[in-house]
Design a protein around this motif. Structure first.
Motif, PDB file in Angstrom:
ATOM      1  N   ASP A  62       6.179   8.753  -3.959  1.00 51.33           N
ATOM      2  CA  ASP A  62       7.021   8.987  -5.136  1.00 51.33           C
ATOM      3  C   ASP A  62       8.340   8.228  -5.048  1.00 51.33           C
ATOM      4  O   ASP A  62       8.961   7.942  -6.062  1.00 51.33           O
ATOM      5  CB  ASP A  62       7.318  10.478  -5.288  1.00 51.33           C
ATOM      6  CG  ASP A  62       6.083  11.262  -5.706  1.00 51.33           C
ATOM      7  OD1 ASP A  62       5.185  10.674  -6.351  1.00 51.33           O
ATOM      8  OD2 ASP A  62       6.014  12.461  -5.374  1.00 51.33           O
ATOM      9  N   ASN A  63       8.799   7.943  -3.824  1.00 44.98           N
ATOM     10  CA  ASN A  63      10.080   7.273  -3.609  1.00 44.98           C
ATOM     11  C   ASN A  63       9.842   5.932  -2.902  1.00 44.98           C
ATOM     12  O   ASN A  63      10.046   5.821  -1.693  1.00 44.98           O
ATOM     13  CB  ASN A  63      10.994   8.186  -2.780  1.00 44.98           C
ATOM     14  CG  ASN A  63      12.404   7.674  -2.702  1.00 44.98           C
ATOM     15  OD1 ASN A  63      12.729   6.644  -3.281  1.00 44.98           O
ATOM     16  ND2 ASN A  63      13.241   8.382  -1.972  1.00 44.98           N
ATOM     17  N   PRO A  64       9.426   4.896  -3.652  1.00 40.82           N
ATOM     18  CA  PRO A  64       9.086   3.616  -3.001  1.00 40.82           C
ATOM     19  C   PRO A  64      10.269   2.899  -2.370  1.00 40.82           C
ATOM     20  O   PRO A  64      10.080   2.062  -1.486  1.00 40.82           O
ATOM     21  CB  PRO A  64       8.487   2.788  -4.141  1.00 40.82           C
ATOM     22  CG  PRO A  64       8.918   3.436  -5.388  1.00 40.82           C
ATOM     23  CD  PRO A  64       9.193   4.873  -5.083  1.00 40.82           C
ATOM     24  N   ASP A  65      11.496   3.220  -2.780  1.00 39.65           N
ATOM     25  CA  ASP A  65      12.669   2.565  -2.197  1.00 39.65           C
ATOM     26  C   ASP A  65      12.917   3.010  -0.751  1.00 39.65           C
ATOM     27  O   ASP A  65      13.596   2.312  -0.002  1.00 39.65           O
ATOM     28  CB  ASP A  65      13.915   2.850  -3.031  1.00 39.65           C
ATOM     29  CG  ASP A  65      13.800   2.251  -4.426  1.00 39.65           C
ATOM     30  OD1 ASP A  65      13.099   1.231  -4.574  1.00 39.65           O
ATOM     31  OD2 ASP A  65      14.410   2.798  -5.362  1.00 39.65           O
ATOM     32  N   ALA A  66      12.380   4.163  -0.363  1.00 36.69           N
ATOM     33  CA  ALA A  66      12.587   4.679   0.985  1.00 36.69           C
ATOM     34  C   ALA A  66      11.560   4.151   1.986  1.00 36.69           C
ATOM     35  O   ALA A  66      11.643   4.452   3.167  1.00 36.69           O
ATOM     36  CB  ALA A  66      12.540   6.205   0.968  1.00 36.69           C
ATOM     37  N   VAL A  67      10.609   3.351   1.528  1.00 38.54           N
ATOM     38  CA  VAL A  67       9.565   2.817   2.416  1.00 38.54           C
ATOM     39  C   VAL A  67      10.108   1.611   3.168  1.00 38.54           C
ATOM     40  O   VAL A  67      10.705   0.714   2.588  1.00 38.54           O
ATOM     41  CB  VAL A  67       8.316   2.404   1.602  1.00 38.54           C
ATOM     42  CG1 VAL A  67       7.289   1.736   2.499  1.00 38.54           C
ATOM     43  CG2 VAL A  67       7.718   3.603   0.893  1.00 38.54           C
ATOM     44  N   SER A  68       9.899   1.604   4.496  1.00 34.69           N
ATOM     45  CA  SER A  68      10.289   0.447   5.294  1.00 34.69           C
ATOM     46  C   SER A  68       9.266   0.222   6.403  1.00 34.69           C
ATOM     47  O   SER A  68       8.629   1.159   6.870  1.00 34.69           O
ATOM     48  CB  SER A  68      11.685   0.637   5.896  1.00 34.69           C
ATOM     49  OG  SER A  68      11.668   1.667   6.845  1.00 34.69           O
ATOM     50  N   ILE A  90       0.832  -1.209   0.000  1.00 33.69           N
ATOM     51  CA  ILE A  90       0.000   0.000   0.000  1.00 33.69           C
ATOM     52  C   ILE A  90       0.864   1.255   0.000  1.00 33.69           C
ATOM     53  O   ILE A  90       0.669   2.163  -0.806  1.00 33.69           O
ATOM     54  CB  ILE A  90      -0.945   0.000   1.220  1.00 33.69           C
ATOM     55  CG1 ILE A  90      -1.969  -1.126   1.093  1.00 33.69           C
ATOM     56  CG2 ILE A  90      -1.651   1.345   1.358  1.00 33.69           C
ATOM     57  CD1 ILE A  90      -2.764  -1.370   2.362  1.00 33.69           C
ATOM     58  N   ALA A  91       1.846   1.306   0.888  1.00 30.79           N
ATOM     59  CA  ALA A  91       2.679   2.508   1.024  1.00 30.79           C
ATOM     60  C   ALA A  91       3.514   2.761  -0.224  1.00 30.79           C
ATOM     61  O   ALA A  91       3.629   3.904  -0.675  1.00 30.79           O
ATOM     62  CB  ALA A  91       3.577   2.383   2.246  1.00 30.79           C
TER      63      ALA A  91
END
Length: 76
Positions: free
Chosen positions: A14-20, A8-9
């Motif tokens: 815009d920056n999916p690599d920064a999601v944790s 979902i997040a």
């Protein structure tokens, strides 16, 4: 649950690599801490917290079907 929250997040920001997502086991429930890039924080929270509320509702509903209790915290 962690995978659902990540999915979902990552689709909201815009920056999916920064999601944790970090899982914290409690006695009664599991806490999921969601972290995103600072510039994407507004996209995850939404106006008046509506998107954050819906994310929590979806994750809780999924957890309830599995017989678990989960809370979602959005961390800076």
């Amino acid at each position: 649950m962690k995978d659902l929250l990540l999915y979902i997040a990552r689709n909201l920001v815009d920056n999916p690599d920064a999601v944790s997502v970090t899982e914290i086991e409690g006695e009664q429930e599991l806490t999921l801490e969601l972290r995103v890039a600072p510039e994407d924080m507004g996209k995850v929270i939404g106006r008046q917290g509506r998107i954050a509320k819906e994310i929590r509702t979806l994750v809780r509903a999924y957890a309830q079907r599995l017989g678990q209790k989960v809370s979602v915290d959005i961390v800076d």
